[in-house]
Design a protein around this motif. Structure first.
Motif, short mmCIF file in Angstrom:
data_model
loop_
_atom_site.label_atom_id
_atom_site.label_comp_id
_atom_site.label_asym_id
_atom_site.label_seq_id
_atom_site.Cartn_x
_atom_site.Cartn_y
_atom_site.Cartn_z
N UNK A 97 38.80 54.25 26.74
CA UNK A 97 38.55 53.40 27.92
C UNK A 97 39.50 53.69 29.07
N UNK A 98 40.41 54.65 28.90
CA UNK A 98 41.40 54.92 29.95
C UNK A 98 40.76 55.29 31.29
N UNK A 99 39.74 56.16 31.33
CA UNK A 99 39.13 56.46 32.64
C UNK A 99 38.58 55.22 33.34
N UNK A 100 37.95 54.30 32.58
CA UNK A 100 37.43 53.08 33.18
C UNK A 100 38.56 52.18 33.67
N UNK A 101 39.64 52.10 32.88
CA UNK A 101 40.77 51.26 33.28
C UNK A 101 41.42 51.81 34.54
N UNK A 102 41.61 53.13 34.60
CA UNK A 102 42.20 53.73 35.79
C UNK A 102 41.33 53.49 37.01
N UNK B 8 39.31 50.98 37.39
CA UNK B 8 39.43 49.57 37.69
C UNK B 8 40.71 49.28 38.47
N UNK B 9 41.82 49.90 38.07
CA UNK B 9 43.09 49.68 38.75
C UNK B 9 43.02 50.14 40.19
N UNK B 10 42.47 51.33 40.40
CA UNK B 10 42.35 51.87 41.76
C UNK B 10 41.49 50.96 42.62
N UNK B 11 40.37 50.49 42.05
CA UNK B 11 39.46 49.63 42.80
C UNK B 11 40.13 48.30 43.15
N UNK B 12 40.83 47.71 42.17
CA UNK B 12 41.49 46.43 42.43
C UNK B 12 42.61 46.56 43.46
N UNK B 13 43.36 47.67 43.40
CA UNK B 13 44.42 47.88 44.39
C UNK B 13 43.83 48.01 45.78
N UNK B 14 42.71 48.71 45.87
CA UNK B 14 42.06 48.87 47.16
C UNK B 14 41.54 47.54 47.68
N UNK B 15 40.90 46.75 46.80
CA UNK B 15 40.37 45.45 47.20
C UNK B 15 41.50 44.50 47.58
N UNK B 16 42.60 44.54 46.82
CA UNK B 16 43.73 43.65 47.10
C UNK B 16 44.34 43.98 48.45
N UNK B 17 44.48 45.26 48.75
CA UNK B 17 45.05 45.66 50.04
C UNK B 17 44.14 45.24 51.18
N UNK B 18 42.83 45.32 50.98
CA UNK B 18 41.87 44.92 52.01
C UNK B 18 41.88 43.41 52.22
N UNK B 19 41.89 42.65 51.09
CA UNK B 19 41.86 41.20 51.18
C UNK B 19 43.16 40.61 51.71
N UNK C 169 30.64 45.88 33.81
CA UNK C 169 31.01 45.01 34.92
C UNK C 169 32.41 44.44 34.73
N UNK C 170 32.77 44.15 33.49
CA UNK C 170 34.12 43.66 33.23
C UNK C 170 35.15 44.71 33.60
#
Length: 246
Positions: free
Chosen positions: A62-67, A69-80, A141-142
């Motif tokens: 699951x490492x590729x999915x987790x990585x 997810x991390x990149x996406x959340x960091x991007x969303x957090x920076x935008x929000x 989705x999770x």
């Protein structure tokens, strides 16, 4: 009286049987039973190692999915978090609030800052929950960081909302009293509401003050006591989640 020590054939057979029984007993007690216990311990240890191996393999798979997810959340957090603040020390909060006060020609009579605490008002979380769509999450989705609103049987919101982004939002309460004219105080409060999304005026109270000036004239001034909430993004006790762009 003379004791007879001569063994009869029946006694010899009996001693042999007894010796065999003792040998079987000691063999079972000191060899077989410990071996069985050791075998059970090894089986249990093997099962535990296999479970750990499966968990590690799942993490690797699951490492590729987790990585992602991390990149996406960091991007969303920076935008929000645009318009909001990184974690600040009390001195930085003081400079921020005092600077806004002085910009409106107000005089800060007193100012106190509470410790930064994690979390935001529950009303914000509930508002976000009502704005979200209700659906059952798939595993993909999770991993993509999507959230779910639990509903009752009739489809109404049950009040529970899983929102990971709120885990990194903190609140610093500031109590300040400013002095100035009514128009300046109103301009200060309007400026906070319109141009500082990271600062919320929770409450304010106006009061008139009359004092004697150096020229012995009566001067009327207005005081405003405000309770401000400064919202910051980051993890308390760790590094800020929003890195400065160089």
């Amino acid at each position: 009286m003379k004791l007879e020590l001569e063994l009869k054939p029946g006694d010899i057979v009996l001693l042999k049987v007894l010796a065999c029984v003792l040998i079987i007993f000691f063999t079972f007690r000191f060899l077989i039973l410990p071996g069985v216990g050791k075998h059970q311990d090894l089986d249990l240890e093997k099962t535990q190692v296999e479970e750990q191996q499966m968990e590690m393999q799942q993490m690797i798979d699951s490492r590729p999915f987790i990585e992602e997810k991390i990149v996406k959340q960091q991007s969303e957090l920076k935008e929000l978090s645009k318009g909001y603040y990184d974690l600040m020390e009390n001195q930085q909060v003081d400079e921020l609030v005092t600077g806004i006060i002085l910009k409106h020609n107000l005089f800060p009579v007193n100012l106190s800052i509470s410790e930064t605490t994690p979390g935001i008002p529950m009303s914000y979380i509930l508002a976000s929950a009502k704005a979200s769509e209700t659906h059952v999450l798939t595993a993909e989705e999770e991993l993509n960081g999507e959230t779910e609103v639990e509903t009752d049987g009739d489809g109404t919101d049950s009040g529970f909302y899983a929102a990971p982004q709120f885990d990194y939002t903190n609140t610093t309460m500031v109590s300040v009293t400013v002095q100035g004219s009514e128009s300046e105080i109103k301009s200060f409060l309007d400026d906070l509401a319109r141009n500082y999304p990271g600062i919320q005026a929770r409450s304010f109270e106006l009061s008139n003050t009359i004092y004697v000036s150096e020229n012995l004239k009566s001067v009327q001034s207005m005081n405003c006591r405000c309770d401000l909430a400064v919202y910051t993004c980051g993890e308390i006790g760790g590094e800020s989640l929003i890195e400065d762009e160089s």
